[in-house]
Design an enzyme around this catalytic site. Sequence first.
Site, mmCIF file in Angstrom:
data_model
loop_
_atom_site.group_PDB
_atom_site.id
_atom_site.type_symbol
_atom_site.label_atom_id
_atom_site.label_comp_id
_atom_site.label_asym_id
_atom_site.label_seq_id
_atom_site.Cartn_x
_atom_site.Cartn_y
_atom_site.Cartn_z
ATOM 1 C CE1 TYR A 29 50.821 33.084 46.597
ATOM 2 C CE2 TYR A 29 48.928 32.847 45.137
ATOM 3 C CZ TYR A 29 49.633 32.452 46.264
ATOM 4 O OH TYR A 29 49.166 31.443 47.049
ATOM 5 C CG HIS A 105 57.029 30.811 51.160
ATOM 6 N ND1 HIS A 105 56.529 29.757 50.431
ATOM 7 C CD2 HIS A 105 57.707 30.274 52.199
ATOM 8 C CE1 HIS A 105 56.893 28.623 51.016
ATOM 9 N NE2 HIS A 105 57.607 28.908 52.090
#
Length: 155
Positions: A29, A105
Amino acid sequence: MSTASDQRTIAILNGPNLNLLGTRQPEIYGSESLDDIDRMCRKHAESLGFSTRFQQTNSEGELVSMVQDARACSAVLINAAGYTHTSVALLDALLTVEAPVIEVHLSSPHTRESFRHKSVIAPACNGVIAGFGSLSYRLGLDAAVALVDANGVNA
Ligand code: CA2
């Protein structure tokens, strides 16, 4: 309730666990915090003539309420995180949004576990931007603004 200040505002809604960004799993991430992404989005949106309403919640019901509250905004960017793959309630809320909706995302769910391959909310979204880390949000803002300008909605 719709207010004049919702016009030329882009709601950026973030789902569960994204408050942990920058503290765990940076290989997936990235190392930026959610506050870093908030600041980057605000700056980029302002350069495009928009303000942002950046919110995060771990609660599915609260995320649904945030979507409802965002209906008066010019556009909605949403990273629904885990609820992307499970939440019919979120899909139903997003289907009531007339403004452009962009699903974003950080990672690329399609290259990960098979349960991440299905987005339940995708039918309510104009498009999906995934896999570019925090750049997905910036690209999402560009897409949202292009759609707002093309539609002449809340311009
Ligand atoms: O890649 C994305 O942006 C995701 O929406 C992130 C979700 C995941 O369930 C989706 O499949 C794809 C997970 C968010 C969890 O965020 C964390 C951040 C830091 C540490 C741990 C989790």
